[in-house]
Design an enzyme around this catalytic site. Structure first.
Site, short mmCIF file in Angstrom:
data_model
loop_
_atom_site.label_atom_id
_atom_site.label_comp_id
_atom_site.label_asym_id
_atom_site.label_seq_id
_atom_site.Cartn_x
_atom_site.Cartn_y
_atom_site.Cartn_z
N GLN A 1 -0.22 10.96 -5.88
CA GLN A 1 -0.64 10.20 -5.03
C GLN A 1 -0.93 9.03 -5.42
OE1 GLN A 1 -1.79 11.84 -2.47
NE2 GLN A 1 -3.09 9.77 -1.85
N GLU A 2 -1.69 8.66 -6.25
CA GLU A 2 -1.72 7.22 -7.38
C GLU A 2 -0.43 6.33 -7.12
OE1 GLU A 2 -4.31 5.70 -6.68
OE2 GLU A 2 -6.17 6.49 -7.37
N SER A 3 0.46 6.86 -6.83
CA SER A 3 1.63 6.12 -7.54
C SER A 3 3.21 6.29 -7.80
CB SER A 3 2.08 5.33 -9.08
OG SER A 3 1.56 6.62 -10.13
#
Length: 483
Positions: free
Chosen positions: A305-307
């Protein structure tokens, strides 16, 4: 309030029906039987019903059955069967005490078994594959619909057939609903029917699935009990059902398994499934190493989700790396190089665990991770503001389903001006957590497939030996051959 009233009226009706039933058989024959130690539950495989993985067992029916066994003071013995037909036979042969398999109430089931109170409600939906023309009505279909034998869909299609005699379908033996959906996704079948809950979950793993016309609305999902000698068990089940409604357990389980799957993004889902094959193998051992007591798949889902598992990722706000850490956070958890994949994963895991430890003890263990992830996204101060807003609104500040509803209010002046930490993009935080939960579900599902396949193959082979089919494993049903 309306939901609570609805369940209360159902509870009173069910209680009266049980009280009015004539007890024609001795109930359980407890005096002559050996003391019961296990609640024997039959089920089917399915991501919303029962699945096994290397990390444990999951599923709405599994979790509720485990709580019901504890309510009875018994251990749970839950056995998956190859088909609904096998479940019926096991219940009638007293091999199991109850069927908990995401089955809906139907007239035939009501006539054959005793039905428990409603657990949740679903629609029956025609399913087809992306790229095919969408049928607006069931009458637009000019070829057989493939469904599972003994499923509730047989009764639904039989009713449609009375109005449309040209409608035909095939009943398939030896395959479960998930397998039929998989064949639709691969283009090997044209149409099938699914419950809305199963479709919502499975299209996260099979994004090619598309929703056609709704064939039946608002059907209660129930557990099945034996027709005879089950008065005591039914009485206990009603008592348990009332208890979990009052405590909000049913609402919690509904939120956990179904509340985050309504938002669907075809492109994102396809990209994630490809990334599991192409990118995750390179970093999997790092997630497993640094997750500690966390489920490593939740850490991996957060990183995606972040990267999108890009160690060089960078946002306009300056967060960087696999876990998109800010520079102050990286220093706080002892990370020197945010662009090093191992350091970033180690730092993200440390920070997430730190947030988990800081959460109030009132938040249940099985919901703490969602509060921690929201804090990872917008900060614990804003999450605490949302919890206080929830409490002021008469909601439960320690239930994620309630705080999730309140988070978007942090973007509205009338609410955030009264909070300690002010404005926050709360709707983004709620969406952030939902995404991670969906990514996690997908990994759990993929992790369960090999075990599921092996166990199902064993059961199918046993079934074939004991009761080989007379002609074929597939039978076509037409207007002149209703089943």
């Amino acid at each position: 309030m309306l939901t609570t009233l609805r369940y209360f009226l159902i509870f009173m009706t069910c209680s009266l029906l049980v009280a009015c039933q004539e007890q024609t058989v001795s109930d359980e024959k407890l005096s002559s039987a050996e003391p019961k130690t296990h609640l024997k539950v039959g089920t089917l495989y399915g991501p919303q019903i029962y699945i096994t993985t290397g990390q444990g067992k999951y599923g709405f029916d599994y979790e509720l059955a485990k709580r019901f066994a504890r309510h009875l003071g018994l251990k749970l013995s839950m056995t998956p069967y190859a088909s609904v037909s096998d479940l019926y036979a096991a219940l009638e042969n007293q091999d199991i005490d109850i069927i908990a398999a995401g089955l809906t109430e139907t007239p035939n089931r009501k006539a054959r078994f005793r039905l428990g109170p409603p657990l949740y409600f679903v629609d029956q939906i025609l399913v087809y594959r992306q790229g095919s023309s969408r049928p607006r009505m069931i009458t637009d279909i000019d070829e057989p619909i493939t469904i599972n034998a003994d499923s509730a869909y047989v009764e639904t299609l039989s009713r449609y057939q009375q109005q449309h005699p040209e409608l035909t379908w095939k009943q398939v033996y030896g395959k479960d609903n998930e397998e039929l959906l998989h064949l639709i996704a691969k283009g090997e079948l044209q149409y099938t029917v699914s419950d809305s809950s199963s479709l919502l979950i499975n299209r996260r793993m099979m994004p090619e699935l598309r929703q056609g016309p709704i064939l039946a609305n608002d059907l209660p999902v129930v557990w099945l009990l034996p027709a005879n000698q089950s008065d005591t068990l039914m009485s206990h089940l009603l008592e348990f059902w009332h208890k979990v409604n009052v405590k909000g357990t049913l609402e919690h389980l509904n939120e956990r398994y179904f509340g985050h799957v309504k938002r669907f993004d075809y492109v994102d889902t396809r990209a994630f499934i490809r990334a599991i094959d192409s990118k995750l193998p390179k970093y999997k051992h790092l997630f497993q190493t640094y997750a500690g007591e966390l489920d490593w798949r939740k850490l991996a889902a957060t990183s995606y989700q972040e990267s999108h598992w890009n160690p060089k990722a960078r946002s306009p706000t300056g967060v960087r790396g696999m876990m998109m850490l800010t520079l102050p956070t990286a220093k706080q958890v002892g990370i020197k190089n945010r662009l090093d994949a191992e350091q970033s994963i180690e730092g993200g895991a440390r920070y997430l665990k730190k947030l988990l430890r800081r959460l109030p003890d009132s938040i249940p263990e099985n919901q703490r991770i969602w509060f921690a992830l929201a804090s990872y996204n917008i900060g614990m101060g804003h999450v605490e503001d949302a919890r206080k807003l929830a409490e002021n609104m008469g909601l439960n500040p320690s239930a994620w389903r309630d705080v999730k509803q309140v988070l978007p209010l942090l973007q509205q002046r009338q609410y955030y001006q009264k909070t300690r930490y002010g404005y926050a993009r709360g709707s983004e935080a709620a969406h952030y957590v939902d995404n991670i939960r969906r990514y996690y579900d997908t990994m759990v599902w993929l992790d369960s497939q090999s075990a599921h396949f092996d166990e199902k193959s064993e059961m199918s082979q046993t079934t074939a030996i004991l009761s080989p089919p007379k002609n074929s494993k597939e039978s076509e049903v037409s207007a002149s051959q209703p089943k």
